[in-house]
Write a protein that holds these residues in place. Structure first.
Motif, PDB file in Angstrom:
ATOM      1  N   VAL A 125      59.953  99.766  77.101  1.00 52.83           N
ATOM      2  CA  VAL A 125      60.407  99.863  78.639  1.00 52.83           C
ATOM      3  C   VAL A 125      61.736 100.755  78.614  1.00 52.83           C
ATOM      4  CG1 VAL A 125      61.571  98.794  80.606  1.00 52.83           C
ATOM      5  CG2 VAL A 125      59.453  97.599  79.393  1.00 52.83           C
ATOM      6  N   GLN A 126      62.696 100.531  77.467  1.00 50.65           N
ATOM      7  CA  GLN A 126      63.774 101.352  77.528  1.00 50.65           C
ATOM      8  C   GLN A 126      63.599 102.683  77.385  1.00 50.65           C
ATOM      9  OE1 GLN A 126      67.164 100.158  78.081  1.00 50.65           O
ATOM     10  NE2 GLN A 126      67.498 102.213  78.356  1.00 50.65           N
ATOM     11  N   ASN A 127      62.458 103.047  76.452  1.00 51.29           N
ATOM     12  CA  ASN A 127      61.976 104.415  76.083  1.00 51.29           C
ATOM     13  C   ASN A 127      61.473 105.241  77.166  1.00 51.29           C
ATOM     14  OD1 ASN A 127      61.448 106.666  74.726  1.00 51.29           O
ATOM     15  ND2 ASN A 127      59.230 105.794  74.150  1.00 51.29           N
ATOM     16  N   ILE A 128      60.613 104.555  78.185  1.00 48.45           N
ATOM     17  CA  ILE A 128      60.043 104.833  79.299  1.00 48.45           C
ATOM     18  C   ILE A 128      61.202 105.360  80.396  1.00 48.45           C
ATOM     19  CG2 ILE A 128      58.691 104.526  81.360  1.00 48.45           C
ATOM     20  CD1 ILE A 128      57.022 102.893  79.397  1.00 48.45           C
ATOM     21  N   HIS A 129      62.116 104.353  80.415  1.00 48.94           N
ATOM     22  CA  HIS A 129      63.152 104.542  81.253  1.00 48.94           C
ATOM     23  C   HIS A 129      64.131 105.681  80.988  1.00 48.94           C
ATOM     24  CE1 HIS A 129      66.576 103.418  84.095  1.00 48.94           C
ATOM     25  NE2 HIS A 129      67.122 103.616  82.974  1.00 48.94           N
ATOM     26  N   ASP A 130      64.483 105.690  79.764  1.00 44.32           N
ATOM     27  CA  ASP A 130      65.387 106.650  79.406  1.00 44.32           C
ATOM     28  C   ASP A 130      64.696 108.228  79.407  1.00 44.32           C
ATOM     29  OD1 ASP A 130      67.230 104.989  78.463  1.00 44.32           O
ATOM     30  OD2 ASP A 130      66.821 104.948  76.484  1.00 44.32           O
ATOM     31  N   LYS A 131      63.473 108.296  79.227  1.00 44.87           N
ATOM     32  CA  LYS A 131      62.853 109.778  79.715  1.00 44.87           C
ATOM     33  C   LYS A 131      62.886 109.860  80.957  1.00 44.87           C
ATOM     34  CE  LYS A 131      59.874 109.869  75.077  1.00 44.87           C
ATOM     35  NZ  LYS A 131      58.636 109.628  74.797  1.00 44.87           N
ATOM     36  N   ASN A 132      62.321 108.789  81.864  1.00 41.24           N
ATOM     37  CA  ASN A 132      62.192 109.031  83.205  1.00 41.24           C
ATOM     38  C   ASN A 132      63.458 109.245  83.918  1.00 41.24           C
ATOM     39  OD1 ASN A 132      59.410 109.367  82.991  1.00 41.24           O
ATOM     40  ND2 ASN A 132      59.064 107.162  83.358  1.00 41.24           N
ATOM     41  N   GLN A 133      64.593 108.808  83.518  1.00 39.59           N
ATOM     42  CA  GLN A 133      65.792 108.790  84.044  1.00 39.59           C
ATOM     43  C   GLN A 133      66.258 110.277  84.290  1.00 39.59           C
ATOM     44  OE1 GLN A 133      67.478 106.069  85.110  1.00 39.59           O
ATOM     45  NE2 GLN A 133      69.241 107.365  85.972  1.00 39.59           N
ATOM     46  N   LYS A 134      65.917 111.182  83.275  1.00 36.71           N
ATOM     47  CA  LYS A 134      66.297 112.650  83.221  1.00 36.71           C
ATOM     48  C   LYS A 134      65.668 113.146  84.600  1.00 36.71           C
ATOM     49  CE  LYS A 134      66.252 112.912  78.332  1.00 36.71           C
ATOM     50  NZ  LYS A 134      65.343 113.702  77.199  1.00 36.71           N
ATOM     51  N   ASN A 135      64.462 112.606  85.020  1.00 33.09           N
ATOM     52  CA  ASN A 135      63.777 113.266  86.193  1.00 33.09           C
ATOM     53  C   ASN A 135      63.852 112.489  87.347  1.00 33.09           C
ATOM     54  OD1 ASN A 135      62.631 115.199  84.363  1.00 33.09           O
ATOM     55  ND2 ASN A 135      61.592 113.436  83.495  1.00 33.09           N
ATOM     56  N   MET A 136      65.044 111.742  87.743  1.00 35.94           N
ATOM     57  CA  MET A 136      65.252 110.903  88.965  1.00 35.94           C
ATOM     58  C   MET A 136      64.928 111.803  90.164  1.00 35.94           C
ATOM     59  SD  MET A 136      65.513 107.868  88.116  1.00 35.94           S
ATOM     60  CE  MET A 136      66.264 107.101  89.587  1.00 35.94           C
ATOM     61  N   GLY A 137      64.054 111.174  91.110  1.00 39.62           N
ATOM     62  CA  GLY A 137      63.790 111.975  92.050  1.00 39.62           C
ATOM     63  C   GLY A 137      62.586 112.509  92.154  1.00 39.62           C
ATOM     64  N   PHE A 138      62.132 112.812  90.912  1.00 39.35           N
ATOM     65  CA  PHE A 138      60.634 113.513  90.915  1.00 39.35           C
ATOM     66  C   PHE A 138      59.585 112.277  90.807  1.00 39.35           C
ATOM     67  CE2 PHE A 138      57.042 114.964  88.637  1.00 39.35           C
ATOM     68  CZ  PHE A 138      56.945 116.238  89.199  1.00 39.35           C
ATOM     69  N   THR A 139      58.796 112.431  92.087  1.00 39.32           N
ATOM     70  CA  THR A 139      57.790 111.342  92.148  1.00 39.32           C
ATOM     71  C   THR A 139      56.504 111.459  92.389  1.00 39.32           C
ATOM     72  OG1 THR A 139      58.171 111.572  94.690  1.00 39.32           O
ATOM     73  CG2 THR A 139      59.678 109.928  93.636  1.00 39.32           C
ATOM     74  N   ARG A 140      56.093 112.893  92.016  1.00 38.32           N
ATOM     75  CA  ARG A 140      54.901 113.189  92.097  1.00 38.32           C
ATOM     76  C   ARG A 140      54.055 112.913  90.931  1.00 38.32           C
ATOM     77  NH1 ARG A 140      54.726 119.011  94.791  1.00 38.32           N
ATOM     78  NH2 ARG A 140      55.353 118.400  96.888  1.00 38.32           N
ATOM     79  N   LEU A 141      52.790 112.447  91.084  1.00 38.13           N
ATOM     80  CA  LEU A 141      51.866 112.137  89.896  1.00 38.13           C
ATOM     81  C   LEU A 141      50.992 113.219  89.827  1.00 38.13           C
ATOM     82  CD1 LEU A 141      51.105 108.453  90.793  1.00 38.13           C
ATOM     83  CD2 LEU A 141      52.787 109.317  89.194  1.00 38.13           C
ATOM     84  N   PHE A 142      50.383 113.421  88.505  1.00 38.42           N
ATOM     85  CA  PHE A 142      49.551 114.517  88.432  1.00 38.42           C
ATOM     86  C   PHE A 142      48.389 113.811  87.767  1.00 38.42           C
ATOM     87  CE2 PHE A 142      53.539 116.584  88.351  1.00 38.42           C
ATOM     88  CZ  PHE A 142      53.111 118.064  88.842  1.00 38.42           C
ATOM     89  N   ILE A 143      47.220 114.175  88.228  1.00 38.12           N
ATOM     90  CA  ILE A 143      45.879 113.723  87.613  1.00 38.12           C
ATOM     91  C   ILE A 143      45.322 114.561  86.822  1.00 38.12           C
ATOM     92  CG2 ILE A 143      43.591 113.039  88.602  1.00 38.12           C
ATOM     93  CD1 ILE A 143      45.507 111.232  89.706  1.00 38.12           C
ATOM     94  N   GLN A 144      44.812 114.322  85.792  1.00 40.07           N
ATOM     95  CA  GLN A 144      44.250 114.958  84.787  1.00 40.07           C
ATOM     96  C   GLN A 144      42.899 114.217  84.353  1.00 40.07           C
ATOM     97  OE1 GLN A 144      46.501 116.461  81.641  1.00 40.07           O
ATOM     98  NE2 GLN A 144      44.519 117.147  80.500  1.00 40.07           N
ATOM     99  N   VAL A 145      41.783 114.617  84.451  1.00 37.13           N
ATOM    100  CA  VAL A 145      40.565 113.994  84.005  1.00 37.13           C
ATOM    101  C   VAL A 145      40.045 114.606  82.688  1.00 37.13           C
ATOM    102  CG1 VAL A 145      38.009 113.623  84.439  1.00 37.13           C
ATOM    103  CG2 VAL A 145      39.575 113.698  86.329  1.00 37.13           C
TER     104      VAL A 145
END
Length: 147
Positions: A125-145
């Protein structure tokens, strides 16, 4: 619209449900696509919630006897122009009633894995949080099949 033409090379119907947006965006889309026979905008005067909003679009799509119905949230971006062909290939290999995406945060390459059977550890959880913290405000999800 160009990406839609490449993702959906055959003429496909697109149904947009404005689920009670207070900013008039539904009306803007309705006016923009008024003359397009393949794009339909449905406006709900109140926000009915995600599931009911999707149900409105799904019920309308069923009226067109569609081969496939793809339900998307408003923050989805396609990153593959061959999306439809990948869905068709996947179905040919193993027929399905519902196909879910592999949701990846592009900057961190973190998968939101629905098949994870164990709880996340505090370190994960901390790893995910730390990586995503850099991108605060970025809320788009990308779909890849993937095939």
């Amino acid at each position: 619209m160009t990406i839609l033409c490449s993702i959906f090379p055959e003429k496909k119907r697109i149904i947009i449900v404005d689920n009670g947006s207070p900013n008039g965006s539904g009306e803007v889309l309705e006016e923009k696509y008024r003359k397009n026979d393949f794009i339909e905008v449905i406006i709900s005067s109140v926000n009915l919630g995600f599931a009911k909003g999707m149900n409105i679009g799904y019920q309308r799509a069923k009226k067109y006897d569609a081969e496939n119905i793809i339900l998307l949230n408003n923050d989805i971006e396609f990153i593959q122009e061959n999306f439809i062909s990948l869905v068709k290939e996947s179905y040919a290999r193993q027929p399905f009633a519902v196909l879910g995406p592999d949701v990846v945060v592009p900057e961190t390459h973190q998968h939101q894995n629905p098949k994870k059977t164990t709880e996340y550890s505090l370190a994960e959880v901390q790893n995910i949080h730390d990586k995503n913290q850099k991108n605060m405000g970025f809320t788009r999800l990308f779909i890849q099949v993937t095939s």
